[in-house]
Design a protein around this motif. Structure first.
Motif, PDB file in Angstrom:
ATOM      1  N   LYS A  10       0.307  -1.366   0.755  1.00 47.46           N
ATOM      2  CA  LYS A  10      -0.139  -0.540  -0.176  1.00 47.46           C
ATOM      3  C   LYS A  10       0.869   1.458  -0.249  1.00 47.46           C
ATOM      4  O   LYS A  10       0.801   2.389  -0.403  1.00 47.46           O
ATOM      5  N   ASP A  11       1.763   1.168   0.648  1.00 47.81           N
ATOM      6  CA  ASP A  11       2.902   2.268   0.503  1.00 47.81           C
ATOM      7  C   ASP A  11       3.855   2.303  -0.822  1.00 47.81           C
ATOM      8  O   ASP A  11       4.548   3.334  -1.141  1.00 47.81           O
ATOM      9  N   LYS A  12       3.719   1.854  -1.632  1.00 49.19           N
ATOM     10  CA  LYS A  12       4.056   1.992  -2.727  1.00 49.19           C
ATOM     11  C   LYS A  12       5.255   1.810  -2.986  1.00 49.19           C
ATOM     12  O   LYS A  12       6.568   1.940  -4.022  1.00 49.19           O
ATOM     13  N   LEU A  13       5.423   0.181  -2.579  1.00 45.17           N
ATOM     14  CA  LEU A  13       7.370  -0.168  -1.866  1.00 45.17           C
ATOM     15  C   LEU A  13       7.454  -1.510  -1.904  1.00 45.17           C
ATOM     16  O   LEU A  13       6.846  -2.184  -1.303  1.00 45.17           O
ATOM     17  N   LEU A  14       8.428  -2.146  -2.244  1.00 51.91           N
ATOM     18  CA  LEU A  14       8.886  -3.812  -2.080  1.00 51.91           C
ATOM     19  C   LEU A  14       9.467  -3.688  -0.606  1.00 51.91           C
ATOM     20  O   LEU A  14      10.660  -2.925  -0.387  1.00 51.91           O
ATOM     21  N   GLY A  15       8.408  -4.337   0.115  1.00 46.66           N
ATOM     22  CA  GLY A  15       9.512  -5.024   1.669  1.00 46.66           C
ATOM     23  C   GLY A  15       9.475  -6.089   1.419  1.00 46.66           C
ATOM     24  O   GLY A  15      10.178  -6.582   0.160  1.00 46.66           O
ATOM     25  N   LYS A  16       9.958  -6.369   2.245  1.00 44.23           N
ATOM     26  CA  LYS A  16      11.131  -8.555   2.058  1.00 44.23           C
ATOM     27  C   LYS A  16      10.323  -8.745   1.445  1.00 44.23           C
ATOM     28  O   LYS A  16      10.192  -9.411   0.845  1.00 44.23           O
ATOM     29  N   LYS A  17       8.656  -8.883   2.612  1.00 50.08           N
ATOM     30  CA  LYS A  17       8.099 -10.359   1.521  1.00 50.08           C
ATOM     31  C   LYS A  17       7.644 -10.464  -0.235  1.00 50.08           C
ATOM     32  O   LYS A  17       7.445 -10.942  -0.374  1.00 50.08           O
ATOM     33  N   GLU A  18       7.550  -8.995  -0.148  1.00 49.57           N
ATOM     34  CA  GLU A  18       7.022  -8.118  -1.476  1.00 49.57           C
ATOM     35  C   GLU A  18       7.796  -8.421  -2.671  1.00 49.57           C
ATOM     36  O   GLU A  18       7.521  -9.453  -3.449  1.00 49.57           O
ATOM     37  N   PHE A  19       9.306  -8.124  -2.232  1.00 55.45           N
ATOM     38  CA  PHE A  19      10.339  -8.242  -3.283  1.00 55.45           C
ATOM     39  C   PHE A  19      10.657 -10.317  -2.987  1.00 55.45           C
ATOM     40  O   PHE A  19      10.925 -10.175  -4.347  1.00 55.45           O
ATOM     41  N   GLN A  20      10.664 -10.752  -1.471  1.00 57.53           N
ATOM     42  CA  GLN A  20      10.832 -12.369  -2.144  1.00 57.53           C
ATOM     43  C   GLN A  20       9.795 -12.650  -2.864  1.00 57.53           C
ATOM     44  O   GLN A  20      10.109 -14.043  -4.018  1.00 57.53           O
ATOM     45  N   LYS A  21       8.218 -12.059  -2.685  1.00 54.75           N
ATOM     46  CA  LYS A  21       7.192 -12.923  -3.797  1.00 54.75           C
ATOM     47  C   LYS A  21       7.964 -12.284  -5.583  1.00 54.75           C
ATOM     48  O   LYS A  21       7.780 -13.627  -6.063  1.00 54.75           O
ATOM     49  N   LEU A  22       8.164 -11.654  -5.954  1.00 58.41           N
ATOM     50  CA  LEU A  22       8.367 -10.846  -7.334  1.00 58.41           C
ATOM     51  C   LEU A  22       9.419 -11.752  -7.710  1.00 58.41           C
ATOM     52  O   LEU A  22       9.459 -12.420  -8.382  1.00 58.41           O
ATOM     53  N   MET A  23      10.928 -12.079  -6.466  1.00 62.39           N
ATOM     54  CA  MET A  23      11.747 -12.921  -7.138  1.00 62.39           C
ATOM     55  C   MET A  23      11.515 -14.340  -7.558  1.00 62.39           C
ATOM     56  O   MET A  23      12.376 -14.673  -8.410  1.00 62.39           O
ATOM     57  N   GLN A  24      10.119 -14.628  -6.476  1.00 62.08           N
ATOM     58  CA  GLN A  24      10.258 -16.542  -7.222  1.00 62.08           C
ATOM     59  C   GLN A  24       9.039 -15.951  -8.225  1.00 62.08           C
ATOM     60  O   GLN A  24       9.530 -17.121  -8.885  1.00 62.08           O
ATOM     61  N   THR A  25       8.495 -15.203  -8.475  1.00 57.95           N
ATOM     62  CA  THR A  25       7.533 -15.445  -9.179  1.00 57.95           C
ATOM     63  C   THR A  25       7.917 -14.504 -10.495  1.00 57.95           C
ATOM     64  O   THR A  25       7.816 -15.306 -11.767  1.00 57.95           O
ATOM     65  N   GLU A  26       8.859 -14.595 -10.636  1.00 60.33           N
ATOM     66  CA  GLU A  26       8.751 -12.804 -11.600  1.00 60.33           C
ATOM     67  C   GLU A  26      10.441 -13.789 -12.863  1.00 60.33           C
ATOM     68  O   GLU A  26      10.798 -13.325 -13.762  1.00 60.33           O
ATOM     69  N   LEU A  27      11.148 -14.529 -11.567  1.00 58.63           N
ATOM     70  CA  LEU A  27      12.672 -13.986 -11.555  1.00 58.63           C
ATOM     71  C   LEU A  27      13.244 -15.489 -11.864  1.00 58.63           C
ATOM     72  O   LEU A  27      14.307 -16.212 -11.915  1.00 58.63           O
ATOM     73  N   LYS A  28      11.831 -16.405 -11.076  1.00 59.41           N
ATOM     74  CA  LYS A  28      12.863 -17.926 -11.424  1.00 59.41           C
ATOM     75  C   LYS A  28      13.628 -17.892 -11.647  1.00 59.41           C
ATOM     76  O   LYS A  28      14.553 -18.975 -11.896  1.00 59.41           O
ATOM     77  N   ASN A  29      13.813 -17.848 -13.324  1.00 61.04           N
ATOM     78  CA  ASN A  29      14.748 -18.951 -14.729  1.00 61.04           C
ATOM     79  C   ASN A  29      15.101 -17.688 -14.165  1.00 61.04           C
ATOM     80  O   ASN A  29      16.556 -18.266 -15.873  1.00 61.04           O
ATOM     81  N   PHE A  30      15.677 -16.434 -14.296  1.00 63.19           N
ATOM     82  CA  PHE A  30      16.488 -15.391 -14.345  1.00 63.19           C
ATOM     83  C   PHE A  30      17.820 -15.318 -13.489  1.00 63.19           C
ATOM     84  O   PHE A  30      18.700 -15.796 -14.048  1.00 63.19           O
ATOM     85  N   ILE A  31      17.335 -15.892 -11.902  1.00 63.72           N
ATOM     86  CA  ILE A  31      18.067 -16.130 -10.941  1.00 63.72           C
ATOM     87  C   ILE A  31      17.793 -16.834 -10.723  1.00 63.72           C
ATOM     88  O   ILE A  31      17.258 -17.810 -10.573  1.00 63.72           O
ATOM     89  N   THR A  32      18.911 -17.860 -10.714  1.00 65.40           N
ATOM     90  CA  THR A  32      19.376 -19.007  -9.706  1.00 65.40           C
ATOM     91  C   THR A  32      19.060 -19.042  -8.311  1.00 65.40           C
ATOM     92  O   THR A  32      19.647 -17.971  -7.205  1.00 65.40           O
ATOM     93  N   ASN A  33      17.952 -20.105  -7.317  1.00 61.59           N
ATOM     94  CA  ASN A  33      18.531 -19.558  -5.583  1.00 61.59           C
ATOM     95  C   ASN A  33      17.343 -18.824  -5.450  1.00 61.59           C
ATOM     96  O   ASN A  33      17.714 -17.903  -3.907  1.00 61.59           O
ATOM     97  N   THR A  34      16.430 -18.099  -5.853  1.00 55.73           N
ATOM     98  CA  THR A  34      15.330 -17.595  -5.348  1.00 55.73           C
ATOM     99  C   THR A  34      14.423 -17.867  -4.150  1.00 55.73           C
ATOM    100  O   THR A  34      13.997 -16.920  -3.154  1.00 55.73           O
ATOM    101  N   GLU A  35      15.042 -19.610  -3.624  1.00 53.88           N
ATOM    102  CA  GLU A  35      14.535 -19.645  -2.562  1.00 53.88           C
ATOM    103  C   GLU A  35      14.743 -19.119  -1.195  1.00 53.88           C
ATOM    104  O   GLU A  35      14.557 -19.752  -0.338  1.00 53.88           O
ATOM    105  N   ASN A  36      15.964 -19.019  -1.809  1.00 49.77           N
ATOM    106  CA  ASN A  36      17.096 -19.228  -0.561  1.00 49.77           C
ATOM    107  C   ASN A  36      17.068 -18.084   0.088  1.00 49.77           C
ATOM    108  O   ASN A  36      16.740 -15.857  -0.313  1.00 49.77           O
TER     109      ASN A  36
END
Length: 83
Positions: free
Chosen positions: A18-44
């Protein structure tokens, strides 16, 4: 080019809080969903958190669109690899 820029903005907005920022959880979800094939180890969680901290220029614990865009630029030039 315009559609690529629009997509980058839309992806950021869809994960930002709501603050129009990526917090820890939002960033983790973005990485796992949008970049899982571009960046390895997004589950870490530790590696993703360390990456977030590296690109968080103002050190407030959240990412602005500008900080996110710097990440995209760095990924495009292969600067970051998660281990």
């Amino acid at each position: 080019m315009e559609s690529a820029i629009t997509k980058l903005v839309d992806v950021f907005k869809s994960y930002a809080g709501k603050d129009k920022l990526l917090g820890k959880k939002e960033f983790q979800k973005l990485m796992q969903t949008e970049l899982k094939n571009f960046i390895t180890n997004t589950e870490n969680n530790k590696a993703v958190n360390e990456l977030k901290d590296k690109i968080d220029k103002n050190k407030d614990g959240k990412l602005t669109f500008e900080e996110y865009f710097c990440l995209v630029t760095q990924l495009a030039t292969n600067k970051y690899k998660l281990q």
